[in-house]
Design a protein around this motif. Sequence first.
Motif, short mmCIF file in Angstrom:
data_model
loop_
_atom_site.label_atom_id
_atom_site.label_comp_id
_atom_site.label_asym_id
_atom_site.label_seq_id
_atom_site.Cartn_x
_atom_site.Cartn_y
_atom_site.Cartn_z
N ALA A 38 0.83 -1.20 0.00
CA ALA A 38 0.00 0.00 0.00
C ALA A 38 0.87 1.26 0.00
O ALA A 38 0.58 2.24 -0.69
CB ALA A 38 -0.92 0.00 1.21
N GLN A 39 1.96 1.20 0.75
CA GLN A 39 2.85 2.36 0.81
C GLN A 39 3.52 2.59 -0.55
O GLN A 39 3.61 3.71 -1.05
CB GLN A 39 3.92 2.12 1.89
N ARG A 181 -3.90 -0.16 10.03
CA ARG A 181 -2.45 -0.38 9.98
C ARG A 181 -1.94 -0.35 8.56
O ARG A 181 -0.85 0.13 8.28
CB ARG A 181 -2.11 -1.72 10.64
N ARG A 182 -2.75 -0.86 7.63
CA ARG A 182 -2.29 -0.94 6.25
C ARG A 182 -2.32 0.42 5.56
O ARG A 182 -1.44 0.74 4.77
CB ARG A 182 -3.22 -1.91 5.52
N LEU A 184 -3.21 3.80 7.04
CA LEU A 184 -3.04 5.12 7.66
C LEU A 184 -1.73 5.76 7.20
O LEU A 184 -1.71 6.92 6.77
CB LEU A 184 -3.07 5.00 9.20
N GLY A 185 -0.65 5.00 7.23
CA GLY A 185 0.65 5.54 6.81
C GLY A 185 0.62 6.06 5.38
O GLY A 185 0.94 7.22 5.12
N PRO A 186 0.22 5.20 4.44
CA PRO A 186 0.20 5.65 3.04
C PRO A 186 -0.67 6.87 2.80
O PRO A 186 -0.26 7.83 2.13
CB PRO A 186 -0.36 4.43 2.30
N VAL A 187 -1.90 6.88 3.37
CA VAL A 187 -2.79 8.02 3.13
C VAL A 187 -2.17 9.29 3.72
O VAL A 187 -2.22 10.37 3.11
CB VAL A 187 -4.19 7.75 3.71
N ALA A 188 -1.56 9.14 4.89
CA ALA A 188 -0.94 10.31 5.51
C ALA A 188 0.24 10.80 4.66
O ALA A 188 0.43 12.01 4.50
CB ALA A 188 -0.47 9.96 6.92
N THR A 189 0.99 9.86 4.08
CA THR A 189 2.09 10.27 3.21
C THR A 189 1.57 11.14 2.08
O THR A 189 2.15 12.19 1.75
CB THR A 189 2.78 9.03 2.59
N TYR A 190 0.47 10.70 1.48
CA TYR A 190 -0.13 11.46 0.39
C TYR A 190 -0.54 12.85 0.87
O TYR A 190 -0.30 13.85 0.20
CB TYR A 190 -1.33 10.68 -0.13
N TRP A 191 -1.10 12.90 2.06
CA TRP A 191 -1.57 14.18 2.59
C TRP A 191 -0.39 15.13 2.82
O TRP A 191 -0.43 16.31 2.44
CB TRP A 191 -2.33 13.93 3.90
N HIS A 192 0.69 14.61 3.41
CA HIS A 192 1.86 15.47 3.64
C HIS A 192 2.45 15.94 2.32
O HIS A 192 2.90 17.08 2.19
CB HIS A 192 2.92 14.72 4.46
#
Lengths: 208, 613
Positions: A38-39, A181-182, A184-192
């Motif tokens: 996902a990341q 867990r799968r 949150l990280g990726p979506v947040a990366t996109y947001w940042h």
Amino acid sequence: MRATVVIPKEIRGIDGGRFRGDGGGRGAEGGGPLMPTAQLFVWLLIVGVGMLFAALSSAAIVRIGLDGQTLRFPPIVWGNTAVLLLSSLVLGLAQWHVGRQGMFQPSSLRLFGGAVGCGLLFLLGQLGAWYELIQQGILLTSSSAAAFFYVLTAAHGVHVLGGIVALSALWINRRRGAVVRRWLGPVATYWHFLTLVWFALLAILQLR
Amino acid sequence: MATQPTAATVHQEPTSFWRRYIFSMDHKVIAIQYMITAGLMGIIGLVMSWLMRMPLTWPGESIPIAAKIFPGLFEGGVLRPDAYLAMMTMHGTLMVFFFLTAILLGGFGNLLIPLQCGARDMAFPFVNMLSYWVFLLSCLIMLASLFVTGGAAAAGWTAYPPLSAVAAAVPGSGLGQTLWLIAMAVFIVSSVMGGLNYITTVLNLRTQGMSMMRLPLTVWALFVAAIIGLLAFPALFAGAVLLLLDRHLGTSFYLDHIVVGGQHLAREGGNPLLWQHLFWFLGHPEVYILILPPMGIVSEIIANNARKPIFAYRAMVYSIIAIGFLSFIVWGHHMFVSGMNIWLSAAFTLTTLIIAVPSAVKTFNWLGTLWRGKLRFPTPMLFAIGFVSTFVTGGLTGIFLGNPTIDIQLHDTYFVVAHFHIVMATSAVFGVFAGVYYWFPKMFGRLMSERLGKLHFWLTFLGMYGIFFPMHYLGFMGMPRRYYGFGLLQYLAPDTQAIQLFITISAFITGAAQLLFLYNLVWSLWRGKRAEANPWQANTLEWQAPSPPPHGNWGEHMPVVYRWAYDYSVPGASQDFIPQTVPLEQEPTGEHRRAAVAAPELSGNGEAHRNGG
Ligand code: HEM
Ligand SMILES: [Cu+2]
């Protein structure tokens, strides 16, 4: 009728949940893949979206440079910038909490909601910025700087909207640990990433 | 399932017809959906090319049959000039994007990437399904533009402004052009969704033992083509958005002091060159999106039918990567006559000539693979060799065109048309045919008829040269492309008309030969010889799955890979092919050539050790 098959432990990663769990790619000589699927997906998406902004910005840089005239941002833009930055910070904090607690707890959920709220507020604020410009009589056709202001902020806004949809989907799934867990990280990366793009756009629109 | 981590349902096969064949998330079904849709778009594009040949071959003459079939395009039995421009534009667009790009990445990418990597499906099956449906939507929008007032877009597949920006320019500059731009934007969204999946799947879902340097060249080529698409398509998307704004909201990104019909448009400061840069930043990489996958397919088929390892596998991989990289810094060679700083054109010449190097490396490696092989000539092999032939022909003319001194003369003549049709319409299409003949048994469990296949090959091979080779001469003589007719300005020698006739007859024969292919497809689906499990005695993973593979591809156990895909005719092996799943203890390998020749058992142990770790 479905056949249930027990997957041997060493290949579970590839098959875990509908064939597409993270941790496949054991072909990589060292064992696991570079990063969770996902990341990776989101990083690639960022590359594609980044190319879109690169294309639009290089056109803007050349054209605004030729015309030698930049646009004075309506003051609300600075407020919007602060709100967007805040959303990224709050989301980062929520990420950190979830990382430690392994799950959304009420406190991190509040932070998460706050980030989504800031995102929405940012979009409203941007509409406000457009409104102010229109009030001043600065339209899409007024100058190249104005045209690129509208185009770049609209393109950014559409992607922020996409980010909000993704965050909301995560909100809906907030109780499903695996999804959180799968994703949150990726979506947040996109947001940042969108926050960074915003600062880049502000700079580009002031280049002359 | 999340609560039950050791058990997962492998055969979650959807049971309803709709979920299984229509809204399917199975990569193999999506591949076939892509292939059928793209094939239909290709057939439409083919018919358009016949229509275009009519005024060129028989200027001003009435062609009643065609006029009867397409009454909307003809007037007094003659194809109308605006219809000609629309056909030319739509032909190029459909063939480049909606046929070739879609069938290669959407079709073969979907079919082969999971199977040859040893994955159960794409990384994101839902996004994969969405990619197909969005593609279908873009097809429908593009086709709808044929039926609006003013007709379809008429500014060429390159859609240069101002023709594409000013609605009053020509009939097709109206709604047709708007729909063209929207369809392209939607197409780009679909191809990005597909591309993200292909890249992620190759990187993260390879099965155990399948290192990057063990991937078959098909996967390498599709992988790099997908990366090119991800990096290049957004530029055209940006261009299309700006062009839509110029058309409908009065901006001037591309327009400066335009006079249409005696009226001065209040548009200032834009520059049509911006579009050309954005377009060709995609456009040139796009042609490599169309040639890399056929290169991969051909590498696979040539190695298989020469019963030899592909010559210099690593060099093949590195040249795929080099082509991918270089394809981003040559776009200016399409703009030599658009007004360009002479030093800049020198730089683009240099990069253009450099890109010929990895292309030549690949060509020599195919020849090296054929050299002293135990050659077999089934239909896929014929098309693969045909690919090499036409790729050399078309690549060489590319080198001519890469020199501005020559290009200034030849640009926008039929020489360019000859160049790119020999590489795209012939080479890339041969790659598609080779792939369909080769993997048909994988998709449907039956072989296609060899007799019809060979006839199809020879007619197509000779026919394509018959169509496109003479176009070089027309180009030398100065015949411009995209002209409906010359009227009183006819300056070409009258006997060029004989060449035109020859081309058109070749085109009809070649087109008719494709009916053989279609007949073969349909006939073989029901009547074809049942294929054995591994009809080509190939090494790649897809032949280890049943044909057609079930949902999830591999049944209970994922395949484990012990070797590269090119262990053909390994000295000391029991057969002349060794599938990738055969452990090194059982058969020797030629993967690390020198070590293997010196001491087969030693290298075998070393490999096993590394994999065990
Ligand atoms: C050795 C490699 C190649 C070189 C050096 C090369 C060079 C060129 C140059 C310089 C032009 C511009 C001609 C002009 O418009 O005046 C051109 C046009 C074109 N080439 Fe190539 N080319 C090569 C291979 C290919 C391949 C492999 C493809 C496609 C699969 C391709 C597709 C095209 C197309 C579609 C155009 C024309 C676009 C248009 O104006 O409509 N080329 N090529
Ligand atoms: Cu090019």
